[in-house]
Write an enzyme that holds these catalytic residues in place. Structure first.
Site, short mmCIF file in Angstrom:
data_model
loop_
_atom_site.label_atom_id
_atom_site.label_comp_id
_atom_site.label_asym_id
_atom_site.label_seq_id
_atom_site.Cartn_x
_atom_site.Cartn_y
_atom_site.Cartn_z
N CYS A 166 -4.89 4.77 -1.39
CA CYS A 166 -3.91 5.49 -2.15
C CYS A 166 -4.80 6.19 -3.34
CB CYS A 166 -2.74 4.96 -2.98
SG CYS A 166 -2.93 3.67 -4.05
N CYS B 106 0.27 2.81 0.22
CA CYS B 106 -0.73 3.83 0.91
C CYS B 106 -0.27 4.99 0.50
CB CYS B 106 -1.09 3.34 2.28
SG CYS B 106 0.35 3.48 3.24
N CYS C 143 -2.24 5.23 -7.61
CA CYS C 143 -1.59 4.09 -8.13
C CYS C 143 -1.74 3.73 -9.44
CB CYS C 143 -2.07 2.86 -7.06
SG CYS C 143 -1.36 1.35 -7.48
#
Length: 142
Positions: A90, A16, A94
């Site tokens: 996120c 996250c 990522c």
């Protein structure tokens, strides 16, 4: 005679933004419920300085102490070393690697909220983690 090798331990990475709430709870639940049968990592694309105190309190209520955890920065190596990468808000931060298994859990962000608002998020994360363990063929601890 060749020794019998044990099956590889699956690994999961929870991601996250701040690695201070959702990913910390998920990693703690997976470590607790998986009883060492899953390698667990968590990280954030922009990690906070500390884990959210309301998250620590909510996890203490279910008997899991995460007070010593520290938010960690997301690295390419952590993604590459994981069998499954679970994102929790996120976005595009990522890294994506073809062939990796990615899951995206839609969960409210506990940042800025008290323990009363964190409890339902915690409980949803526990349900998701139990489902993940079932998918991996691992029986969750009681």
């Amino acid at each position: 005679m060749k020794p019998v090798s044990s099956p590889a331990v699956p690994s999961a990475l929870f991601v996250c933004v701040h690695n201070a709430g959702r990913s910390q709870m998920a990693a703690a639940f997976l470590a607790h419920l998986g009883r060492g049968r899953v390698e667990v990592r968590s990280a954030g694309s922009a990690p906070a300085d500390t884990v959210n105190p309301a998250v620590v309190e909510a996890m203490n209520e279910v008997g899991i102490d995460i007070s010593a955890e520290v938010p960690k920065v997301l690295t390419t190596e952590a993604v590459q070393a994981s069998d499954v990468v679970i994102t929790m808000g996120c976005g595009d931060a990522c890294p994506y690697f073809p062939g990796k298994r990615y899951l995206d859990w839609k969960l409210d962000d506990p940042a800025g909220h008290g323990v009363d608002a964190v409890r339902p998020i915690r409980d949803r994360i526990e349900q998701h983690v139990r489902g993940l363990l079932a998918e991996l063929g691992i029986e969750a601890a009681a």
